[in-house]
Design a protein around this motif. Structure first.
Motif, PDB file in Angstrom:
ATOM      1  N   THR A  28       0.860  -1.180   0.000  1.00 25.96           N
ATOM      2  CA  THR A  28       0.000   0.000   0.000  1.00 25.96           C
ATOM      3  C   THR A  28       0.895   1.229   0.000  1.00 25.96           C
ATOM      4  O   THR A  28       2.073   1.163   0.382  1.00 25.96           O
ATOM      5  CB  THR A  28      -0.890   0.072   1.261  1.00 25.96           C
ATOM      6  OG1 THR A  28      -0.046   0.215   2.401  1.00 25.96           O
ATOM      7  CG2 THR A  28      -1.764  -1.150   1.399  1.00 25.96           C
ATOM      8  N   TYR A  30       0.174   5.754   0.485  1.00 24.43           N
ATOM      9  CA  TYR A  30      -0.858   6.791   0.591  1.00 24.43           C
ATOM     10  C   TYR A  30      -0.357   8.179   0.202  1.00 24.43           C
ATOM     11  O   TYR A  30      -1.122   9.108   0.142  1.00 24.43           O
ATOM     12  CB  TYR A  30      -1.404   6.867   2.024  1.00 24.43           C
ATOM     13  CG  TYR A  30      -1.694   5.532   2.653  1.00 24.43           C
ATOM     14  CD1 TYR A  30      -2.534   4.618   2.018  1.00 24.43           C
ATOM     15  CD2 TYR A  30      -1.142   5.177   3.872  1.00 24.43           C
ATOM     16  CE1 TYR A  30      -2.804   3.384   2.592  1.00 24.43           C
ATOM     17  CE2 TYR A  30      -1.412   3.950   4.460  1.00 24.43           C
ATOM     18  CZ  TYR A  30      -2.236   3.059   3.811  1.00 24.43           C
ATOM     19  OH  TYR A  30      -2.501   1.845   4.385  1.00 24.43           O
ATOM     20  N   LEU A  46      -1.421  -0.321  -3.947  1.00 25.55           N
ATOM     21  CA  LEU A  46      -2.808  -0.130  -3.523  1.00 25.55           C
ATOM     22  C   LEU A  46      -2.921   1.100  -2.633  1.00 25.55           C
ATOM     23  O   LEU A  46      -2.212   1.203  -1.616  1.00 25.55           O
ATOM     24  CB  LEU A  46      -3.294  -1.356  -2.734  1.00 25.55           C
ATOM     25  CG  LEU A  46      -4.685  -1.210  -2.116  1.00 25.55           C
ATOM     26  CD1 LEU A  46      -5.769  -1.182  -3.193  1.00 25.55           C
ATOM     27  CD2 LEU A  46      -4.961  -2.314  -1.106  1.00 25.55           C
ATOM     28  N   GLY A  48      -5.033   1.875  -0.229  1.00 22.89           N
ATOM     29  CA  GLY A  48      -6.051   1.138   0.523  1.00 22.89           C
ATOM     30  C   GLY A  48      -6.808   2.051   1.467  1.00 22.89           C
ATOM     31  O   GLY A  48      -6.276   3.063   1.941  1.00 22.89           O
ATOM     32  N   ASP A  49      -8.057   1.635   1.770  1.00 20.74           N
ATOM     33  CA  ASP A  49      -8.806   2.441   2.736  1.00 20.74           C
ATOM     34  C   ASP A  49      -8.269   2.231   4.155  1.00 20.74           C
ATOM     35  O   ASP A  49      -8.709   2.896   5.097  1.00 20.74           O
ATOM     36  CB  ASP A  49     -10.317   2.187   2.645  1.00 20.74           C
ATOM     37  CG  ASP A  49     -10.693   0.756   2.968  1.00 20.74           C
ATOM     38  OD1 ASP A  49      -9.795  -0.088   3.128  1.00 20.74           O
ATOM     39  OD2 ASP A  49     -11.911   0.475   3.052  1.00 20.74           O
ATOM     40  N   SER A  50      -7.285   1.324   4.311  1.00 19.51           N
ATOM     41  CA  SER A  50      -6.597   1.222   5.600  1.00 19.51           C
ATOM     42  C   SER A  50      -5.955   2.556   5.963  1.00 19.51           C
ATOM     43  O   SER A  50      -5.574   2.773   7.111  1.00 19.51           O
ATOM     44  CB  SER A  50      -5.522   0.125   5.551  1.00 19.51           C
ATOM     45  OG  SER A  50      -4.627   0.346   4.485  1.00 19.51           O
ATOM     46  N   ASP A  88      -8.900   1.825  -3.430  1.00 23.01           N
ATOM     47  CA  ASP A  88     -10.036   1.191  -2.759  1.00 23.01           C
ATOM     48  C   ASP A  88     -11.292   2.030  -2.875  1.00 23.01           C
ATOM     49  O   ASP A  88     -11.254   3.255  -2.696  1.00 23.01           O
ATOM     50  CB  ASP A  88      -9.727   1.042  -1.257  1.00 23.01           C
ATOM     51  CG  ASP A  88      -9.338  -0.363  -0.884  1.00 23.01           C
ATOM     52  OD1 ASP A  88      -9.574  -1.299  -1.673  1.00 23.01           O
ATOM     53  OD2 ASP A  88      -8.775  -0.533   0.222  1.00 23.01           O
ATOM     54  N   LYS A 118     -10.623  -1.307  -6.226  1.00 20.38           N
ATOM     55  CA  LYS A 118     -10.816  -2.553  -5.477  1.00 20.38           C
ATOM     56  C   LYS A 118     -12.055  -2.401  -4.606  1.00 20.38           C
ATOM     57  O   LYS A 118     -12.295  -1.313  -4.067  1.00 20.38           O
ATOM     58  CB  LYS A 118      -9.601  -2.868  -4.604  1.00 20.38           C
ATOM     59  CG  LYS A 118      -9.806  -4.088  -3.700  1.00 20.38           C
ATOM     60  CD  LYS A 118      -8.514  -4.590  -3.085  1.00 20.38           C
ATOM     61  CE  LYS A 118      -8.076  -3.839  -1.840  1.00 20.38           C
ATOM     62  NZ  LYS A 118      -9.044  -3.857  -0.728  1.00 20.38           N
ATOM     63  N   HIS A 142     -11.878  -8.565  -3.326  1.00 19.78           N
ATOM     64  CA  HIS A 142     -11.261  -8.717  -1.992  1.00 19.78           C
ATOM     65  C   HIS A 142     -12.208  -9.575  -1.160  1.00 19.78           C
ATOM     66  O   HIS A 142     -13.329  -9.147  -0.871  1.00 19.78           O
ATOM     67  CB  HIS A 142     -11.084  -7.308  -1.396  1.00 19.78           C
ATOM     68  CG  HIS A 142     -10.427  -7.284  -0.053  1.00 19.78           C
ATOM     69  ND1 HIS A 142      -9.800  -6.153   0.435  1.00 19.78           N
ATOM     70  CD2 HIS A 142     -10.301  -8.201   0.931  1.00 19.78           C
ATOM     71  CE1 HIS A 142      -9.309  -6.397   1.644  1.00 19.78           C
ATOM     72  NE2 HIS A 142      -9.605  -7.640   1.970  1.00 19.78           N
ATOM     73  N   VAL A 185      -7.817 -10.135  -3.867  1.00 26.26           N
ATOM     74  CA  VAL A 185      -7.091 -10.143  -2.587  1.00 26.26           C
ATOM     75  C   VAL A 185      -7.746 -11.181  -1.670  1.00 26.26           C
ATOM     76  O   VAL A 185      -8.971 -11.200  -1.514  1.00 26.26           O
ATOM     77  CB  VAL A 185      -7.133  -8.743  -1.921  1.00 26.26           C
ATOM     78  CG1 VAL A 185      -6.617  -8.800  -0.488  1.00 26.26           C
ATOM     79  CG2 VAL A 185      -6.320  -7.749  -2.741  1.00 26.26           C
ATOM     80  N   GLU A 187      -7.643 -12.007   2.132  1.00 25.71           N
ATOM     81  CA  GLU A 187      -7.116 -11.447   3.400  1.00 25.71           C
ATOM     82  C   GLU A 187      -7.510 -12.315   4.593  1.00 25.71           C
ATOM     83  O   GLU A 187      -8.650 -12.809   4.677  1.00 25.71           O
ATOM     84  CB  GLU A 187      -7.644 -10.017   3.617  1.00 25.71           C
ATOM     85  CG  GLU A 187      -7.157  -9.450   4.960  1.00 25.71           C
ATOM     86  CD  GLU A 187      -7.372  -7.950   5.137  1.00 25.71           C
ATOM     87  OE1 GLU A 187      -7.865  -7.279   4.214  1.00 25.71           O
ATOM     88  OE2 GLU A 187      -7.026  -7.454   6.228  1.00 25.71           O
ATOM     89  N   ILE A 208      -2.758 -11.551   1.874  1.00 25.94           N
ATOM     90  CA  ILE A 208      -2.327 -10.742   3.026  1.00 25.94           C
ATOM     91  C   ILE A 208      -2.834 -11.515   4.244  1.00 25.94           C
ATOM     92  O   ILE A 208      -4.043 -11.620   4.467  1.00 25.94           O
ATOM     93  CB  ILE A 208      -2.821  -9.280   2.963  1.00 25.94           C
ATOM     94  CG1 ILE A 208      -2.469  -8.541   4.271  1.00 25.94           C
ATOM     95  CG2 ILE A 208      -4.298  -9.139   2.617  1.00 25.94           C
ATOM     96  CD1 ILE A 208      -2.493  -7.028   4.173  1.00 25.94           C
ATOM     97  N   ILE A 218       0.707  -8.815  -0.572  1.00 23.43           N
ATOM     98  CA  ILE A 218       0.604  -7.379  -0.297  1.00 23.43           C
ATOM     99  C   ILE A 218       0.708  -7.166   1.218  1.00 23.43           C
ATOM    100  O   ILE A 218       0.261  -8.016   1.994  1.00 23.43           O
ATOM    101  CB  ILE A 218      -0.721  -6.774  -0.841  1.00 23.43           C
ATOM    102  CG1 ILE A 218      -0.763  -5.257  -0.608  1.00 23.43           C
ATOM    103  CG2 ILE A 218      -1.955  -7.430  -0.236  1.00 23.43           C
ATOM    104  CD1 ILE A 218      -1.856  -4.537  -1.405  1.00 23.43           C
ATOM    105  N   VAL A 220       0.626  -3.722   4.238  1.00 24.19           N
ATOM    106  CA  VAL A 220       0.479  -2.286   4.474  1.00 24.19           C
ATOM    107  C   VAL A 220       1.880  -1.742   4.755  1.00 24.19           C
ATOM    108  O   VAL A 220       2.595  -2.245   5.631  1.00 24.19           O
ATOM    109  CB  VAL A 220      -0.486  -2.028   5.653  1.00 24.19           C
ATOM    110  CG1 VAL A 220      -0.475  -0.562   6.070  1.00 24.19           C
ATOM    111  CG2 VAL A 220      -1.910  -2.458   5.281  1.00 24.19           C
TER     112      VAL A 220
HETATM  113  O1  KIV Z   1      -6.944  -1.165   2.672  1.00 27.88           O
HETATM  114  C1  KIV Z   1      -5.985  -1.944   2.565  1.00 27.88           C
HETATM  115  O2  KIV Z   1      -4.852  -1.635   2.926  1.00 27.88           O
HETATM  116  C2  KIV Z   1      -6.257  -3.253   1.992  1.00 27.88           C
HETATM  117  C3  KIV Z   1      -5.171  -4.266   2.086  1.00 27.88           C
HETATM  118  C4  KIV Z   1      -5.140  -4.785   3.473  1.00 27.88           C
HETATM  119  C5  KIV Z   1      -5.319  -5.349   1.084  1.00 27.88           C
HETATM  120  O3  KIV Z   1      -7.316  -3.504   1.510  1.00 27.88           O
END
Ligand code: KIV
Length: 269
Positions: A28, A30, A46, A48-50, A88, A118, A142, A185, A187, A208, A218, A220
């Motif tokens: 990931t 950002y 990615l 990601g929404d994380s 995401d 995603k 996912h 994905v 997870e 993951i 993958i 984070v």
């Molecule tokens: O949001 C994210 O970081 C994810 C990964 C955990 C695959 O979806």
């Protein structure tokens, strides 16, 4: 004809074609400058929404707004040239109907310049994935532990611990594959189930907390760099950036208090 210098990124069909070949590498990212570093090493990045939890201190990903995904997606696209960028779709932007999903996915694609979106969910999202793909929006699926459903799941729980539940996960993987997802994905899934799904479907699986037998992996970025205060068991920590930042900040604070910074080299005479 565009006057822009073309950027040659990995494409979704190229990622799909990596099924069963060299492992697919992903992280990931950002923001622009970390993405620039990851770009030289990853097949796809990615957004990601994380990021809601990792960067914005949220408890879950449920509260992440689409505008935040677009802002970070733009930064990552700006910082990169080679990797495919996947963004995401946050909770609440695609579940209601395929039409709502299309509007939001198109917005993400147009405003960020990313190459794919995603979304979370298996069989229940198959019609939506088909609708998006048929209208020109590449989708990464996912399944397994889907953090946006953590309230329903009762937390972040490893999936497939009971063998009786495997059929449902296998059906999810089959449904999103048949709907046209270009990769998926897996997870937080017990390893024999992830390995089984990887053998069963024609698109690459990206693990993951799943299995080394997945077609790719993958993590984070902040977790593997040692920046997250708590990281799940499946994370291998490759760096110690949290401790390095702490030491640097302390050294700076000590020097300011001792009037050692700025020194001779940092002032304009
Ligand atoms: O949001 C994210 O970081 C994810 C990964 C955990 C695959 O979806």
């Amino acid at each position: 004809m565009s006057t822009q210098k073309p950027v040659r990124r990995k494409t979704c069909p190229q990622i799909t074609a990596m099924k069963g070949g060299d492992p697919i590498v992903s992280l990931t990212s950002y923001h622009a400058h970390t993405a620039q570093i990851v770009d030289g090493h990853a097949d796809f990045i990615l957004v990601g929404d994380s990021l809601g939890m990792v960067m914005h201190g949220m408890e879950t990903t449920v509260g992440v707004p689409i505008d935040l995904m677009i802002m970070h997606g733009k930064a990552v696209v700006r910082g990169t040239q080679q990797a495919l960028i996947v963004v995401d779709m946050p909770f609440g932007t695609y579940e209601e109907s395929p039409e709502v999903a299309f509007r939001n996915a198109a917005r993400i694609l147009k405003e960020t310049g990313c190459g794919a979106v995603k979304l979370e969910g298996g069989a229940r999202m198959a019609d939506t994935i088909r609708f998006l793909v048929q209208r020109g929006i590449p989708v990464m699926a996912h399944i397994g532990l889907t953090p946006q459903s953590s309230h329903v799941m009762g937390g972040f729980k490893t999936q497939g611990r009971e063998e009786e539940s495997w059929a449902e996960h296998e059906a999810d993987a089959r449904a999103v594959t048949d709907a046209g997802a270009f990769a998926i994905v897996l997870e937080g899934m017990v390893e024999p189930l992830a390995a089984k799904i990887t053998k069963q479907i024609e698109i690459p699986t990206i693990g993951i907390g799943a299995s080394a037998d997945c077609d790719g992996q993958i993590l984070v970025l902040e977790d593997m760099l040692g920046l997250s205060p708590r990281a799940p068991k499946f994370v291998k920590v490759y760096g110690d950036l949290g401790a390095q930042i702490e030491a640097s900040v302390k050294a700076y604070a000590d020097e300011v208090r001792a009037r050692q910074f700025p020194g001779e080299a940092q002032v304009y005479r």
